[in-house]
Scaffold this active site. Structure first.
Site, PDB file in Angstrom:
ATOM      1  N   GLU A  84      25.916   6.844   9.316  1.00 34.64           N
ATOM      2  CA  GLU A  84      24.557   6.410   9.077  1.00 34.64           C
ATOM      3  C   GLU A  84      24.235   4.922   8.827  1.00 34.64           C
ATOM      4  O   GLU A  84      23.062   4.765   8.796  1.00 34.64           O
ATOM      5  CB  GLU A  84      23.999   7.426   8.028  1.00 34.64           C
ATOM      6  CG  GLU A  84      24.047   8.712   8.461  1.00 34.64           C
ATOM      7  CD  GLU A  84      23.555   9.790   7.085  1.00 34.64           C
ATOM      8  OE1 GLU A  84      23.831   9.264   6.158  1.00 34.64           O
ATOM      9  OE2 GLU A  84      22.865  10.726   7.282  1.00 34.64           O
ATOM     10  N   GLU A 115      45.727  17.680   8.913  1.00 37.28           N
ATOM     11  CA  GLU A 115      45.709  17.239   7.486  1.00 37.28           C
ATOM     12  C   GLU A 115      47.071  17.224   6.955  1.00 37.28           C
ATOM     13  O   GLU A 115      47.217  16.429   6.263  1.00 37.28           O
ATOM     14  CB  GLU A 115      44.727  17.937   6.782  1.00 37.28           C
ATOM     15  CG  GLU A 115      45.246  19.247   6.193  1.00 37.28           C
ATOM     16  CD  GLU A 115      44.384  19.904   5.289  1.00 37.28           C
ATOM     17  OE1 GLU A 115      44.824  20.223   3.992  1.00 37.28           O
ATOM     18  OE2 GLU A 115      43.187  20.126   5.457  1.00 37.28           O
TER      19      GLU A 115
END
Length: 296
Positions: A84, A115
């Site tokens: 963004e 992960e």
């Protein structure tokens, strides 16, 4: 490493023990009440967040970049915040980057085992030429994700600035980073669902890290988005309104200035200081793009 069942984020919340028996309205009220804990937890961390922002600004002002690394919800929130920055502040796409365990496919589909690979955290940073000039924010609600820890260890070995964002006090992420941000949001509404309170706290902190850092770097004047790029009708109108506000000219004159200058900040410097486009651009460049300094 602390066992999962001992983590604060994995504990059962006594206030939601009968969640499935509540009416819809009571269920929502319970969730809303729990979310109040998030603001308090983040507020307690404001001094550490400020310390992190000062470190980020120092690195970015000297050619460094900001990286987020995380897995699952934490990784997605990091990628979201990074993605963004260019449309909001016209930052170069490489300035703020988000990396998620499992790669971009993990943004839409969970890649659960990704992960657990600490070495992949280092390899992903290496693939982006991460260096000692940069900043790494390791994000893990549990504070123990191997992918994130591997990235932090690698960043530390290079002399990069490291920030650990987790929701468990004294976590591995907190211990391995130079600066620890730990909004301890407590047990989740749904046990272990850290996309909820922990995720909300993470989003709030990331908003602060990126926004405040870019404000300090001159991407904002007052509260106006002076780095906005007029790439569509809405943004062109916003750009003209910003120019009109800061130069006290009509909207029509502001739109004409924008066409002549090519950018909001250049237009403002031209009008306020009576300079040509080339002179205004030179003045802004000398001020590292900080409009307030250029106008002074």
């Amino acid at each position: 490493m602390e066992k999962l069942d001992q983590l604060l984020t994995e504990a059962r919340n006594p206030a939601t023990a009968n969640l499935d028996q509540l009416s819809t309205l009571d269920l929502l009220q319970t969730m809303h009440d729990a979310d109040r804990d998030v603001l308090t937890a983040v507020e307690r961390e404001l001094p550490h967040i400020a310390q992190a922002i000062d470190a980020i600004v120092a690195r970015l002002d000297n050619g460094g970049r900001l990286f987020y690394v995380g897995a699952g919800t934490s990784g997605r929130l990091g990628v979201l915040d990074a993605s963004e920055c260019p449309p909001t502040y016209n930052t170069p796409p490489e300035l703020v980057q988000g990396l998620i365990a499992g790669g971009d496919v993990a943004l839409r589909r969970s890649v659960e085992r990704a992960e657990d690979d600490a070495s992949q955290g280092q390899r992903d940073l290496e693939a982006h030429a991460f260096s000692g000039k940069d900043v790494l924010v390791g994000i893990a609600a549990s504070g123990r994700t191997p992918y994130v820890l591997g990235g932090l260890d690698y960043a530390c070995s290079l002399g990069a600035a490291t920030i650990g964002l987790s929701c468990v006090p004294n976590s591995q992420v907190a211990q391995r980073a130079e600066i620890a941000i730990t909004p301890a949001t407590g047990p989740e509404v749904v046990t272990g669902s850290t996309r909820m309170k922990a995720g909300t706290a993470t989003k709030l902190v990331l908003n602060m890290l990126s926004t405040a850092s870019l404000v300090r770097l001159g991407y904002v004047y007052g509260n106006l988005m002076v780095n906005v790029q007029p790439t569509n009708v809405k943004l062109r109108d916003r750009a003209a309104r910003i120019i009109a506000t800061l130069t006290d000219v009509s909207h029509e004159k502001a739109a004409a200035l924008l066409d002549e200058a090519g950018s909001v900040k250049t237009a403002i410097v031209m009008q306020r200081l009576g300079l040509s486009r080339a002179e205004a651009e030179t003045k802004l460049q000398a001020a590292k793009g900080r409009l307030r300094i250029a106008l002074a």
